[in-house]
Design an enzyme around this catalytic site. Sequence first.
Site, PDB file in Angstrom:
ATOM      1  N   ARG A   1       0.813  -1.231   0.000  1.00 26.87           N
ATOM      2  CA  ARG A   1       0.000   0.000   0.000  1.00 26.87           C
ATOM      3  C   ARG A   1       0.842   1.275   0.000  1.00 26.87           C
ATOM      4  O   ARG A   1       0.421   2.293   0.564  1.00 26.87           O
ATOM      5  CB  ARG A   1      -0.954   0.022   1.224  1.00 26.87           C
ATOM      6  CG  ARG A   1      -2.116  -0.935   1.143  1.00 26.87           C
ATOM      7  CD  ARG A   1      -3.216  -0.348   0.266  1.00 26.87           C
ATOM      8  NE  ARG A   1      -4.304  -1.288   0.085  1.00 26.87           N
ATOM      9  CZ  ARG A   1      -5.377  -1.339   0.861  1.00 26.87           C
ATOM     10  NH1 ARG A   1      -5.510  -0.508   1.870  1.00 26.87           N
ATOM     11  NH2 ARG A   1      -6.315  -2.214   0.627  1.00 26.87           N
TER      12      ARG A   1
ATOM     13  N   ARG B   1      -3.030   6.721   1.169  1.00 21.73           N
ATOM     14  CA  ARG B   1      -3.541   7.945   1.799  1.00 21.73           C
ATOM     15  C   ARG B   1      -2.561   8.688   2.698  1.00 21.73           C
ATOM     16  O   ARG B   1      -2.827   9.804   3.110  1.00 21.73           O
ATOM     17  CB  ARG B   1      -4.808   7.608   2.604  1.00 21.73           C
ATOM     18  CG  ARG B   1      -6.026   7.468   1.719  1.00 21.73           C
ATOM     19  CD  ARG B   1      -7.248   7.109   2.518  1.00 21.73           C
ATOM     20  NE  ARG B   1      -7.172   5.720   2.953  1.00 21.73           N
ATOM     21  CZ  ARG B   1      -8.153   5.066   3.534  1.00 21.73           C
ATOM     22  NH1 ARG B   1      -9.298   5.668   3.784  1.00 21.73           N
ATOM     23  NH2 ARG B   1      -8.014   3.811   3.890  1.00 21.73           N
TER      24      ARG B   1
ATOM     25  N   ARG C   1      -7.477  12.225  -4.601  1.00 21.76           N
ATOM     26  CA  ARG C   1      -8.627  11.552  -4.006  1.00 21.76           C
ATOM     27  C   ARG C   1      -9.826  12.504  -3.902  1.00 21.76           C
ATOM     28  O   ARG C   1     -10.977  12.072  -3.965  1.00 21.76           O
ATOM     29  CB  ARG C   1      -8.222  11.060  -2.629  1.00 21.76           C
ATOM     30  CG  ARG C   1      -9.144  10.047  -2.016  1.00 21.76           C
ATOM     31  CD  ARG C   1      -8.477   9.459  -0.786  1.00 21.76           C
ATOM     32  NE  ARG C   1      -9.310   8.483  -0.130  1.00 21.76           N
ATOM     33  CZ  ARG C   1     -10.063   8.758   0.918  1.00 21.76           C
ATOM     34  NH1 ARG C   1     -10.108   9.977   1.419  1.00 21.76           N
ATOM     35  NH2 ARG C   1     -10.800   7.803   1.465  1.00 21.76           N
TER      36      ARG C   1
ATOM     37  N   ASP D   1      -6.717  -2.304  -7.594  1.00 20.94           N
ATOM     38  CA  ASP D   1      -7.291  -2.964  -6.428  1.00 20.94           C
ATOM     39  C   ASP D   1      -7.584  -4.423  -6.760  1.00 20.94           C
ATOM     40  O   ASP D   1      -7.857  -4.746  -7.921  1.00 20.94           O
ATOM     41  CB  ASP D   1      -8.576  -2.263  -5.970  1.00 20.94           C
ATOM     42  CG  ASP D   1      -8.885  -2.599  -4.520  1.00 20.94           C
ATOM     43  OD1 ASP D   1      -8.294  -1.957  -3.630  1.00 20.94           O
ATOM     44  OD2 ASP D   1      -9.657  -3.534  -4.271  1.00 20.94           O
TER      45      ASP D   1
ATOM     46  N   TYR E   1     -15.022 -11.105   0.041  1.00 22.14           N
ATOM     47  CA  TYR E   1     -15.773  -9.885  -0.276  1.00 22.14           C
ATOM     48  C   TYR E   1     -17.024 -10.192  -1.087  1.00 22.14           C
ATOM     49  O   TYR E   1     -18.086  -9.611  -0.857  1.00 22.14           O
ATOM     50  CB  TYR E   1     -14.883  -8.889  -1.031  1.00 22.14           C
ATOM     51  CG  TYR E   1     -13.870  -8.236  -0.131  1.00 22.14           C
ATOM     52  CD1 TYR E   1     -14.247  -7.248   0.767  1.00 22.14           C
ATOM     53  CD2 TYR E   1     -12.535  -8.629  -0.151  1.00 22.14           C
ATOM     54  CE1 TYR E   1     -13.317  -6.656   1.620  1.00 22.14           C
ATOM     55  CE2 TYR E   1     -11.599  -8.043   0.687  1.00 22.14           C
ATOM     56  CZ  TYR E   1     -12.002  -7.060   1.576  1.00 22.14           C
ATOM     57  OH  TYR E   1     -11.090  -6.479   2.417  1.00 22.14           O
TER      58      TYR E   1
HETATM   59  O1  CP3 Z   1       0.072  -1.441  -2.508  1.00 20.88           O
HETATM   60  C1  CP3 Z   1      -0.192  -0.486  -3.268  1.00 20.88           C
HETATM   61  O2  CP3 Z   1       0.187   0.678  -3.085  1.00 20.88           O
HETATM   62  C2  CP3 Z   1      -0.933  -0.814  -4.546  1.00 20.88           C
HETATM   63  C3  CP3 Z   1      -2.331  -0.604  -4.549  1.00 20.88           C
HETATM   64  C4  CP3 Z   1      -3.287  -1.498  -3.781  1.00 20.88           C
HETATM   65  C5  CP3 Z   1      -4.530  -1.010  -3.345  1.00 20.88           C
HETATM   66  N1  CP3 Z   1      -5.270  -2.047  -2.903  1.00 20.88           N
HETATM   67  C6  CP3 Z   1      -4.944   0.382  -3.418  1.00 20.88           C
HETATM   68  C7  CP3 Z   1      -6.009   0.839  -2.510  1.00 20.88           C
HETATM   69  C8  CP3 Z   1      -3.250  -2.856  -3.497  1.00 20.88           C
HETATM   70  C9  CP3 Z   1      -2.128  -3.849  -3.691  1.00 20.88           C
HETATM   71  C10 CP3 Z   1      -4.526  -3.193  -2.938  1.00 20.88           C
HETATM   72  C11 CP3 Z   1      -4.909  -4.556  -2.579  1.00 20.88           C
HETATM   73  C12 CP3 Z   1      -6.103  -4.767  -1.751  1.00 20.88           C
HETATM   74  N2  CP3 Z   1      -7.329  -4.172  -1.846  1.00 20.88           N
HETATM   75  C13 CP3 Z   1      -6.185  -5.762  -0.754  1.00 20.88           C
HETATM   76  C14 CP3 Z   1      -5.081  -6.714  -0.409  1.00 20.88           C
HETATM   77  C15 CP3 Z   1      -4.042  -6.077   0.388  1.00 20.88           C
HETATM   78  C16 CP3 Z   1      -4.450  -5.750   1.817  1.00 20.88           C
HETATM   79  O3  CP3 Z   1      -4.316  -4.594   2.189  1.00 20.88           O
HETATM   80  O4  CP3 Z   1      -4.865  -6.665   2.509  1.00 20.88           O
HETATM   81  C17 CP3 Z   1      -7.482  -5.700  -0.212  1.00 20.88           C
HETATM   82  C18 CP3 Z   1      -8.026  -6.567   0.917  1.00 20.88           C
HETATM   83  C19 CP3 Z   1      -8.207  -4.711  -0.923  1.00 20.88           C
HETATM   84  C20 CP3 Z   1      -9.636  -4.320  -0.765  1.00 20.88           C
HETATM   85  C21 CP3 Z   1      -9.705  -2.900  -0.336  1.00 20.88           C
HETATM   86  N3  CP3 Z   1      -9.515  -1.828  -1.195  1.00 20.88           N
HETATM   87  C22 CP3 Z   1      -9.867  -2.389   0.975  1.00 20.88           C
HETATM   88  C23 CP3 Z   1     -10.128  -3.217   2.212  1.00 20.88           C
HETATM   89  C24 CP3 Z   1      -9.762  -0.996   0.884  1.00 20.88           C
HETATM   90  C25 CP3 Z   1      -9.736   0.004   2.020  1.00 20.88           C
HETATM   91  C26 CP3 Z   1     -10.959   0.732   2.249  1.00 20.88           C
HETATM   92  C27 CP3 Z   1     -10.723   1.870   3.209  1.00 20.88           C
HETATM   93  O5  CP3 Z   1     -11.551   2.782   3.189  1.00 20.88           O
HETATM   94  O6  CP3 Z   1      -9.726   1.883   3.922  1.00 20.88           O
HETATM   95  C28 CP3 Z   1      -9.536  -0.668  -0.471  1.00 20.88           C
HETATM   96  C29 CP3 Z   1      -9.351   0.679  -1.036  1.00 20.88           C
HETATM   97  C30 CP3 Z   1      -7.959   1.001  -1.437  1.00 20.88           C
HETATM   98  N4  CP3 Z   1      -7.213   0.229  -2.281  1.00 20.88           N
HETATM   99  C31 CP3 Z   1      -7.216   2.148  -1.085  1.00 20.88           C
HETATM  100  C32 CP3 Z   1      -5.992   2.068  -1.773  1.00 20.88           C
HETATM  101  C33 CP3 Z   1      -4.880   3.060  -1.805  1.00 20.88           C
HETATM  102  C34 CP3 Z   1      -7.715   3.294  -0.239  1.00 20.88           C
HETATM  103  C35 CP3 Z   1      -8.360   4.151  -1.269  1.00 20.88           C
HETATM  104  C36 CP3 Z   1      -8.837   5.451  -0.848  1.00 20.88           C
HETATM  105  O7  CP3 Z   1      -9.484   5.560   0.193  1.00 20.88           O
HETATM  106  O8  CP3 Z   1      -8.592   6.372  -1.628  1.00 20.88           O
END
Ligand code: CP3
Length: 342
Positions: free
Chosen positions: A25, A29, A38, A74, A151
């Site tokens: 990640r 953020r 964002r 994602d 999910y």
């Molecule tokens: O690692 C990186 O920088 C690459 C990008 C990346 C994202 N998601 C961007 C993202 C990667 C590799 C993921 C994978 C992902 N997405 C996973 C597996 C990794 C982990 O963390 O366990 C999972 C379970 C997801 C599903 C998902 N997407 C969740 C649970 C969330 C968070 C929601 C929240 O509000 O916190 C996301 C959104 C997400 N994906 C964000 C990012 C940067 C936050 C986006 C935002 O709020 O702008």
Amino acid sequence: MLKNDLFLRALRGETVERPPVWMMRQAGRYLPDFMKLREQYDFFTRCRTPELATEITVMPIRQIGPDAAILFSDILVVPQAMNIEVEMKPGVGPWLPQPIRSAADVEKVIVPEIQQTLGYVMEAIKMTKRELDNEVPLIGFAGSPWTILCYAVQGQGSKNFDKAKRFCFTQPQAAHLLLQKITDTTIAYLKEKVRAGVDAVQIFDSWGGMLSPEDYPTFSWQYIQQIIDALKDEIPVIAFAKGCWYALEDMAISGASAIGVDWTCAPETARKLTGGNITLQGNFDPTRLYSPPAEIRNRVHQMIDAFGKDRYVVNLGHGILPDIPVENALAFVNAVKEYKTP
Ligand code: CP3
């Protein structure tokens, strides 16, 4: 030719001057520039617009300096392509209006043509590769079939994914059909990513640890193994399963190039369980980045000494948290660059 191939050399198990470092990640953020984008574009617009995905992927490379980039996208774009609606609700996270709960629901799930449904990811990869100009390698990724099922069935994040587990334990046939459809899609998807230019792939089994050691091979690992089998001759594969120290032994003999370790497993234990020969990746407690930079530096050096500098990729044990100060993320990456063998 890559200017910095430390990460790929560590995945091949070669002797290195220092271990490579990146953060799960890392494009997120905690970066002020990410927050600006964002405000302007919703989450899946950022994923679907190659220019935005490229800009966000490259952001941490320029500002923090890790040894590998990971494509901004994602894991949930895969179920979207499979005809499962997924939204990202601010303050809630992933939200699926029509979760899968029956065999009939599984029947409606498709194994899609990848270019048609996820071509925008391939465009983002090509654009990012051009922008990176061979500075560092680019990692592509996918969720594990089990984590995607979590999910797809639960319909949102959860502390225990009880509905997903109930579905598996009461309708195992439908669950396995769904897991196989996700696996087939994921293999085709990752192969397209390889063709588009990624240098390594990581499989995120973020919710593997929800399963017991008895159920893990049945509902998660056997599908990850299929993905590794299909990809390992084309590209290095990293398997990361959170909460699954009990599976490390099987993971080490899977053909993966590296195994991710979360922060609940001591480096020495992870080495012992995996036989000492495979590259390990991890496992700094993400909340330890709240510590002052000097303490982060000491703990990173201790962690490298415990894993050993070779066959090792420095990373966090899970994704970086949104409220980590940028200077602390920098301290983490710089500590690795300053590392000297004792
Ligand atoms: O690692 C990186 O920088 C690459 C990008 C990346 C994202 N998601 C961007 C993202 C990667 C590799 C993921 C994978 C992902 N997405 C996973 C597996 C990794 C982990 O963390 O366990 C999972 C379970 C997801 C599903 C998902 N997407 C969740 C649970 C969330 C968070 C929601 C929240 O509000 O916190 C996301 C959104 C997400 N994906 C964000 C990012 C940067 C936050 C986006 C935002 O709020 O702008």
